[in-house]
Design a protein around this motif. Structure first.
Motif, short mmCIF file in Angstrom:
data_model
loop_
_atom_site.label_atom_id
_atom_site.label_comp_id
_atom_site.label_asym_id
_atom_site.label_seq_id
_atom_site.Cartn_x
_atom_site.Cartn_y
_atom_site.Cartn_z
N ALA A 30 4.32 12.52 -4.90
CA ALA A 30 4.07 14.44 -4.53
C ALA A 30 4.70 15.11 -3.56
O ALA A 30 5.56 14.34 -3.06
CB ALA A 30 2.89 13.64 -3.32
N ALA A 31 4.66 16.27 -2.86
CA ALA A 31 5.31 17.23 -2.52
C ALA A 31 5.24 18.25 -2.28
O ALA A 31 4.09 18.94 -3.84
CB ALA A 31 6.49 17.53 -2.82
N ALA A 32 5.05 18.87 -1.50
CA ALA A 32 4.36 19.90 -1.18
C ALA A 32 5.68 21.46 -1.77
O ALA A 32 6.77 21.05 -1.84
CB ALA A 32 3.97 20.34 0.35
N HIS A 289 10.98 17.86 0.82
CA HIS A 289 9.50 18.30 0.44
C HIS A 289 8.73 16.81 -0.25
O HIS A 289 7.64 17.07 0.37
CB HIS A 289 8.95 19.50 0.15
CG HIS A 289 9.42 21.36 1.17
ND1 HIS A 289 8.37 21.21 1.42
CD2 HIS A 289 10.45 22.03 0.78
CE1 HIS A 289 8.21 22.71 2.80
NE2 HIS A 289 9.69 22.88 1.80
N GLN A 293 6.49 14.60 2.13
CA GLN A 293 5.17 14.16 1.91
C GLN A 293 4.60 12.78 1.74
O GLN A 293 3.71 12.07 1.89
CB GLN A 293 4.67 14.81 0.45
CG GLN A 293 3.87 16.30 0.20
CD GLN A 293 3.19 16.61 0.66
OE1 GLN A 293 2.51 16.08 0.80
NE2 GLN A 293 3.28 17.70 1.39
N GLN A 294 5.65 12.23 1.94
CA GLN A 294 5.70 10.06 2.23
C GLN A 294 5.45 9.98 3.54
O GLN A 294 4.79 9.73 3.08
CB GLN A 294 7.44 9.75 1.79
CG GLN A 294 7.81 9.90 0.13
CD GLN A 294 8.94 9.23 0.36
OE1 GLN A 294 9.07 8.66 1.23
NE2 GLN A 294 9.31 8.71 -1.67
N ALA A 296 3.87 12.29 4.62
CA ALA A 296 2.20 12.79 5.66
C ALA A 296 1.09 11.39 4.84
O ALA A 296 0.58 11.32 5.56
CB ALA A 296 2.11 14.23 4.54
N VAL A 335 -2.84 21.53 -3.70
CA VAL A 335 -1.65 23.00 -2.72
C VAL A 335 -2.61 23.82 -2.98
O VAL A 335 -2.18 25.05 -3.77
CB VAL A 335 -0.53 22.52 -3.90
CG1 VAL A 335 0.44 23.33 -2.49
CG2 VAL A 335 -0.48 21.02 -4.03
N VAL A 379 -1.67 20.64 2.15
CA VAL A 379 -2.27 20.06 1.14
C VAL A 379 -3.08 18.19 1.08
O VAL A 379 -3.44 18.79 2.35
CB VAL A 379 -0.74 19.00 1.08
CG1 VAL A 379 -0.39 18.03 -0.14
CG2 VAL A 379 0.97 19.91 0.65
N LEU A 381 -4.46 15.55 0.84
CA LEU A 381 -4.14 14.40 0.84
C LEU A 381 -4.64 13.41 -0.25
O LEU A 381 -3.93 13.27 -1.02
CB LEU A 381 -3.41 13.83 1.55
CG LEU A 381 -2.36 15.07 2.66
CD1 LEU A 381 -1.94 13.23 4.02
CD2 LEU A 381 -1.38 14.72 1.56
N LEU A 384 -3.55 14.26 -3.97
CA LEU A 384 -2.18 14.90 -3.91
C LEU A 384 -1.45 14.64 -5.46
O LEU A 384 -1.24 13.38 -5.90
CB LEU A 384 -1.26 14.20 -3.01
CG LEU A 384 -0.13 15.17 -2.51
CD1 LEU A 384 -0.47 16.99 -2.14
CD2 LEU A 384 1.01 14.54 -1.17
N LEU A 386 2.03 15.94 -7.32
CA LEU A 386 2.74 17.29 -6.89
C LEU A 386 3.67 17.80 -8.17
O LEU A 386 3.79 17.40 -9.34
CB LEU A 386 4.82 16.57 -6.38
CG LEU A 386 4.18 16.20 -5.50
CD1 LEU A 386 5.59 15.92 -4.95
CD2 LEU A 386 3.67 17.58 -4.68
#
Length: 401
Positions: A30-32, A289, A293-294, A296, A335, A379, A381, A384, A386
């Motif tokens: 995952a990443a924003a 980012h 996410q890790q 979050a 997202v 986001v 979660l 999620l 990415l």
């Protein structure tokens, strides 16, 4: 006050084998989006004394509402809290549009005229140069909050795109729904709205700030702003790829795929065909980012807002977000960029546009659209995936020419 344009909403596509393979290669799935934020519009309910003045909890170490990633605090929001109903995270009444991007069909005369005005020095094959001219005009006016119709008119006045009276084109379907900067005007929220929004925000949203350890002034600016708005936030150190061994460390920690070859990607980026310039900063931003996410996901809040340290949330940031999520976000969202300009896709609601592949761009450019994101991502979660940054990283590993 500057009115805001449409936000950008990203929906999960069907993952093909290549996408799934890339996901499997990441330690964090995952990443924003790598987003930058300029000053946002909004009211003045805190500085002007409007709205409830309930104070958020303060950290016991005396540093106010901010903490570093990996630290815990008795004053922080409950990381195990879960929403009470789906109504807190989306609007069941919001439509879920299908992907149907619409290309700009132009005759050979217009294509030839635009090529003569816009192609100089660029790789000559496969581009719609009228569309390139329109996108350039939008980029030159990012701070002007223009609709696509006005962008095309300005590009036509400069001779780099056809006039809308002869060849009208809107990159956003249903532009009358959201392609209107006036929709970002200040909303008058009641004291009850402010109170409900703050309770909703506390129960459902975690806030993270990505900031390089060396960016002291920028960090102090966003720290003071969040203190002013009584928003609890976690600072996540950014990833500076200029530091020796930074790429190896990022691969080890799962922020960059282990198979990623920066030398090959940079060589392709410098090539005439792509002409992307240096990508070391882009890679660092993307890795940061993935990193946030890790953090979050580990914290476990239903939703996360990720800010960069040059962000400036508006005074009514919390009630605006509360209203957007509960009244306009379709329930398959994952997202959401809280402000974007030059969007390509489809208007979903008065403040949301669905981002879609830019079919005016050739396949060898990975259908790279514009949809310039200028604000923080929101986001979801639990679902999620990415998409934005993963595709960005894949773009940095172009296939052999």
């Amino acid at each position: 006050m500057e009115p805001r344009q449409e936000q950008a909403w990203h929906r999960r596509p069907r993952a093909g084998p290549a996408l799934l393979g890339a996901l499997a290669s990441l330690a964090a799935v995952a990443a924003a989006a790598a987003l930058r934020w300029g000053p946002a519009a909004g009211g003045a309910w805190l500085s002007g004394g409007r709205g409830p003045a309930a104070r958020a909890p303060r950290a016991p170490d005396g540093r106010g509402l901010l903490r570093m990633a990996g630290e815990t605090s008795d004053g922080a929001p409950n990381s195990t809290a879960r929403y009470r109903s789906a109504a807190e995270l989306c609007s069941a009444a919001a439509p879920i549009p299908e992907v149907a991007p619409r290309a700009w069909r132009l005759g050979p005369a217009w294509r030839r005229a635009c090529s003569e005005r816009n192609r100089e020095g660029a790789y000559p094959l496969g581009r719609n140069w009228c569309w390139v001219g329109m996108k350039r005009m939008c980029h030159w006016n990012l701070k002007s909050h223009l609709s696509w119709a006005k962008v095309q008119q300005k590009a036509s006045d400069l001779g780099i795109a056809p006039p809308p009276s002869l060849q009208p084109y809107s990159p956003l379907r249903n532009p009358e729904l959201c392609d209107d900067p006036s929709r970002g005007a200040t909303v008058q929220f009641s004291e009850s709205d402010f109170q409900q929004a703050r309770e909703w925000f506390k129960d459902n949203v975690a806030v993270y700030v990505v900031s390089l350890p060396t960016s002291i002034n920028r960090w102090e600016q966003i720290r003071a702003r969040l203190e002013e708005l009584q928003i609890w936030a976690t600072r996540v150190p950014g990833v500076d790829m200029r530091v020796p061994s930074a790429i190896l460390d990022a691969k080890r920690d799962g922020f960059v795929p282990r198979s990623y070859n920066f030398t090959r990607a940079q060589d392709a980026g410098y090539a005439w065909k792509h002409d992307m310039g240096s990508m070391i900063g882009t890679l660092g931003c993307a890795a940061a980012h993935f990193k946030v996410q890790q953090v979050a996901i580990a914290d476990g809040s239903p939703m996360a807002v990720v800010l960069e340290d040059d962000s400036w949330p508006s005074d009514d940031f919390i009630p605006r977000l509360w209203k957007l999520v509960r009244e306009e976000l379709p329930c398959d969202w994952e997202v959401t960029a809280l402000l974007s300009r030059c969007g390509f896709g489809s208007c979903v609601s008065p403040h949301l546009a669905r981002v879609e592949p830019d079919v005016n761009e050739p396949e060898w450019r990975c259908r790279q659209g514009y949809s310039a994101p200028l604000l923080s991502p929101l986001v979801f979660l639990p679902l999620l995936l990415l998409v934005f940054l993963l595709l960005l990283l894949l773009l940095l590993i172009p296939p052999p020419s």
